[in-house]
Design a protein around this motif. Structure first.
Motif, PDB file in Angstrom:
ATOM      1  N   ASP A 290       0.858  -1.182   0.000  1.00 36.87           N
ATOM      2  CA  ASP A 290       0.000   0.000   0.000  1.00 36.87           C
ATOM      3  C   ASP A 290       0.898   1.237   0.000  1.00 36.87           C
TER       4      ASP A 290
ATOM      5  N   LYS B 177       0.280   4.355  -0.684  1.00 38.25           N
ATOM      6  CA  LYS B 177      -0.284   5.564  -0.078  1.00 38.25           C
ATOM      7  C   LYS B 177      -0.057   5.609   1.429  1.00 38.25           C
ATOM      8  N   ALA B 178       0.075   4.431   2.055  1.00 35.53           N
ATOM      9  CA  ALA B 178       0.255   4.392   3.506  1.00 35.53           C
ATOM     10  C   ALA B 178       1.611   4.948   3.933  1.00 35.53           C
ATOM     11  N   ILE B 179       2.581   5.009   3.013  1.00 39.07           N
ATOM     12  CA  ILE B 179       3.922   5.490   3.354  1.00 39.07           C
ATOM     13  C   ILE B 179       3.919   7.005   3.547  1.00 39.07           C
TER      14      ILE B 179
ATOM     15  N   PRO C 117       0.741   9.326   2.726  1.00 42.01           N
ATOM     16  CA  PRO C 117      -0.576   9.494   2.085  1.00 42.01           C
ATOM     17  C   PRO C 117      -0.867  10.917   1.620  1.00 42.01           C
ATOM     18  N   GLN C 118      -0.616  11.899   2.475  1.00 39.96           N
ATOM     19  CA  GLN C 118      -0.957  13.274   2.116  1.00 39.96           C
ATOM     20  C   GLN C 118      -0.071  13.801   0.979  1.00 39.96           C
TER      21      GLN C 118
ATOM     22  N   GLU D 179      -0.985  12.137  -2.419  1.00 35.00           N
ATOM     23  CA  GLU D 179      -2.222  12.721  -2.944  1.00 35.00           C
ATOM     24  C   GLU D 179      -1.983  14.134  -3.478  1.00 35.00           C
TER      25      GLU D 179
ATOM     26  N   THR E   4      10.885   2.373   5.207  1.00 39.91           N
ATOM     27  CA  THR E   4       9.538   1.837   5.427  1.00 39.91           C
ATOM     28  C   THR E   4       9.067   1.038   4.219  1.00 39.91           C
ATOM     29  N   GLU E   5       9.301   1.596   3.043  1.00 40.41           N
ATOM     30  CA  GLU E   5       8.891   0.920   1.806  1.00 40.41           C
ATOM     31  C   GLU E   5       9.621  -0.410   1.630  1.00 40.41           C
TER      32      GLU E   5
ATOM     33  N   ALA F 119       8.341  -3.117   3.950  1.00 34.10           N
ATOM     34  CA  ALA F 119       7.025  -3.587   3.505  1.00 34.10           C
ATOM     35  C   ALA F 119       7.151  -4.504   2.292  1.00 34.10           C
TER      36      ALA F 119
END
Length: 703
Positions: free
Chosen positions: A179, A181-183, A185-186, A189, A241-242, A245
């Motif tokens: 996911d 976007k979870a890394i 998100p704002q 977007e 983080t990526e 994951a």
């Protein structure tokens, strides 16, 4: 014919990507089990089974879409620039089936860019041998993309891959691995809205790499920077983080699709061999032994074919003199062009043997071990292991080796590597070394197996490597930079060399040597013959008039008179006058004006030395047709009457050629890579000073 589909090949280094590229396109690109083979983007064409024509793009090997060097940055730039008409329609990701866990990291990143993907599962033969069982259909189902098992080295599965490319989807079907976007998100977007990007991972990559992407405008890059600050984005934390994951996803994927037999978990044969070949002591001794064997073989194995080539050129010279009417044109062709070419082309067997050994060492995987062993030594002189790749490549040619320094991300390490690589003895020096060694070093064995000539040649190559390391250590203290370099390299498994690739390398290198050196030598030979055959004023007429006087006919034989006339004409020629001008400068090195002319012409290319010697001595003694080696052996010093090429002169000359910057192509490529004429200027000055000093010391000690 324009391509109807564009396909990019992407993969980790040493996954067989360049080998697959050759099989698909038929282009004879360099193939080798060696880090840094592919630096620039390379393209070729493939006729697909459905009748369409595909353009294949071979991108540099990379472990991740986060670039650590210039060549790695090419990968994301090509894949991400959707507006460019060069953007790929399909990506073939090559994975090493024997090491899927590491290879799948890059795949998951590429797949999340949402360009249609096919997985080429290469080295299936190695995986099967290692006891690794892969559920191909299960892996394909979980990834959501076609998975084609292949073995590029054995040419297996290539037709199936071509069919898969033909019938590939025109839209991405691969499943999301994480996911994204979870890394952030704002931020993801916000970038999507600002730049009209609808792919989350594409937006995240823009946040990481926007400063280095040429397809982004300054305004767009600046806006991304502002958004990062607004949303408190930390690139390194996000990458960590990526990556965590992605490896969680990969572990789950492999648990269901890959099984490893217990016996396969034991130590591999490559690791057992490495304990010996990369040993801190025995490893270097074995490497030195291999070098010694190579240079022994260069002398021993090339002797017969070189003799045949020499005989052929002597026959050609004699035939031209007999068939064509006497005159300047005949002399130019026979004593200028043919003599000049013969002096260099005779060394084709030695060039071919040298490159055959280099191809074998690369293909087996041993050259990567040399890189690994040299890393610790390189760090002590201010370099890292990545510098070894250009330095070892310098044994072949400095030009591509300097270009390969693009993989070195540390500025200081890269500049030092560029500055010292031309010190490594390249193939252009080989004809000079072997000719001079054959003149003054006896061809006899010591301890039954070591030929003295082979030992002398080995010494010259070892000297070049040592001198490069010493100069690098000096430059380490001159150049200032705070960057710290690092070196990560995968050691490929040992494999048998592909003999067709070895033969292809021999042919390509010999052809390149003939074409590149031949063009220069023909031009230099023609110019030199004219300069050596004509002189200012009526000096030639005066010489002929002088030797027609009765006393010369009474004291000298006709052949001696002819030789004396030719020698005096050569000294009175334009070439002779030029040589006399520079002779005072080079006389302390043991060189006469004829050698001086050869040194000047060699600044175009080192191998021109041999052709120059052949041309000068052909003009000096046109009545007797001999090989260049025989001409130089019979040459006599005009002042002492002793041989011109003594042990002191020959080794002094080899020292000069070992250190001097005598290659116009290398000067040009150093400028192209540094974008500043000061670097090649400094390089030329320090190498010329080093050459003169080493040559002077050698001659003084040996004379």
């Amino acid at each position: 014919m324009k391509a109807e589909i564009r396909v990019a090949l992407v993969g980790n280094p040493n996954t067989g990507k360049s080998t697959l590229f050759n099989l698909l396109t038929g282009l004879n690109q360099k193939i080798g089990n060696f880090p840094g083979v592919t630096v620039d983007k390379k393209t070729g064409y493939l006729n697909l089974p459905d009748g369409r024509r595909a353009e294949i793009i071979d991108l540099p090997g990379t472990y991740s879409l986060y670039p650590k060097s210039r060549d790695e940055s090419i990968v994301f730039s090509v894949l991400a620039d959707r507006v460019n008409d060069q953007a790929p329609d399909l990506i073939v990701v090559i994975l090493d089936a024997s090491n899927l866990k590491r290879n799948l990291l890059l795949y998951t990143q590429v797949a999340d860019l949402k360009t249609p993907v096919i997985v080429a599962l290469n080295m299936m033969d190695v995986a099967n041998k290692d006891g690794i069982s892969i559920d191909i259909n299960g892996l394909s189902a979980k990834l959501g993309v076609p998975v084609v098992p292949i073995s590029a080295r054995r040419n297996e599965g290539i037709d199936e891959l071509k069919k898969a490319i033909s019938y590939a989807n025109t839209f991405a079907l691969q499943q999301d691995s994480i996911d994204v976007k979870a890394i952030a998100p704002q931020l993801v977007e916000a970038i999507g809205e600002e730049l009209n990007v609808d792919i989350p991972y594409f937006a995240l990559q823009l946040a990481h790499q926007h400063e280095h992407l040429c397809f982004l405008s300054v305004t767009e890059s600046g806006r991304i920077e502002e958004l990062e600050q607004i949303h408190n984005f930390h690139s390194q934390k996000a990458q960590a983080t990526e990556t965590i994951a992605r490896y969680n996803y990969i572990n789950d994927l492999l648990y269901d699709t890959v099984k490893v037999k217990e016996a396969a978990r034991e130590e591999s044969a490559s690791n057992r061999i490495d304990k010996v070949l990369t040993h801190r002591v025995f490893g270097f001794l074995i490497f030195f032994g291999i070098l010694l064997f190579i240079f022994q073989a260069i002398f021993a194995w090339s002797a017969y074919p070189m003799e045949l080539i020499e005989t052929l050129f002597i026959w050609m010279q004699g035939g031209i003199h007999q068939l064509l009417p006497a005159g300047p044109l005949t002399d130019l062709l026979a004593d200028g062009v043919i003599a000049g070419l013969s002096g260099v082309l005779v060394f084709i067997p030695q060039i071919a043997i040298l490159f055959a050994f280099i191809a074998i060492l690369e293909d087996t995987g041993y050259m990567a071990r040399v890189t690994f062993m040299m890393d610790k030594l390189m760090r002590k002189v201010g370099l890292n292991g990545k510098s070894v790749v250009p330095l070892i490549g310098g044994f072949a040619c400095a030009v591509p080796s300097i270009m390969s320094t693009r993989t070195i991300e540390n500025w200081k390490d890269r500049m030092i590597t560029i500055m010292v690589t031309p010190l490594i003895s390249c193939s252009a020096r080989l004809p000079v070394y072997t000719l001079l060694i054959a003149l003054v070093v006896p061809s006899r064995n010591i301890w039954w197996i070591f030929n003295l000539q082979g030992l002398a040649l080995t010494g010259m190559y070892v000297l070049s490597l040592v001198s490069a390391i010493v100069v690098a250590w000096v430059m380490k203290h001159i150049l200032k930079a705070r960057e710290r370099g690092y070196f990560i390299m995968e050691l490929p498994v040992y494999r048998m060399p592909r003999w067709n690739n070895v033969l292809l390398t021999m042919f390509d290198r010999a052809k390149t040597f003939v074409l590149e050196a031949g063009k220069v030598i023909i031009a230099v030979s023609i110019i030199l013959w004219v300069l050596a055959s004509y002189g200012p004023g009526n000096s030639f007429e005066q010489i002929e008039k002088k030797y027609k006087e009765p006393q010369y006919g009474q004291k000298m034989k006709p052949s001696e008179v002819d030789h004396a006339i030719a020698s005096e004409k050569l000294e009175s020629s334009y070439a002779g006058h030029l040589g006399r001008v520079i002779e005072p400068v080079i006389k302390p090195l043991g060189f006469d004006w004829k050698i001086g002319i050869a040194i000047i012409t060699s600044f175009a290319a080192r191998e021109v030395f041999v052709g120059t010697m052949a041309t000068i001595y052909s003009v000096d003694n046109a009545d007797e047709i001999q090989s260049v080696k025989a001409k130089m052996h019979n040459a006599r010093n005009a002042e002492t009457g002793k041989p011109t090429f003594t042990l002191a002169v020959a080794f002094s000359l080899m020292m000069f050629y070992a250190f001097a910057m005598q290659c116009a192509s290398t000067v040009a490529v150093v400028y192209r890579e540094t974008k500043d004429w000061r670097w090649p200027a400094v390089q030329f000055v320090y190498m010329t000073a080093l050459a003169y000093t080493a040559s002077f010391i050698t001659y003084t000690l040996l004379k």
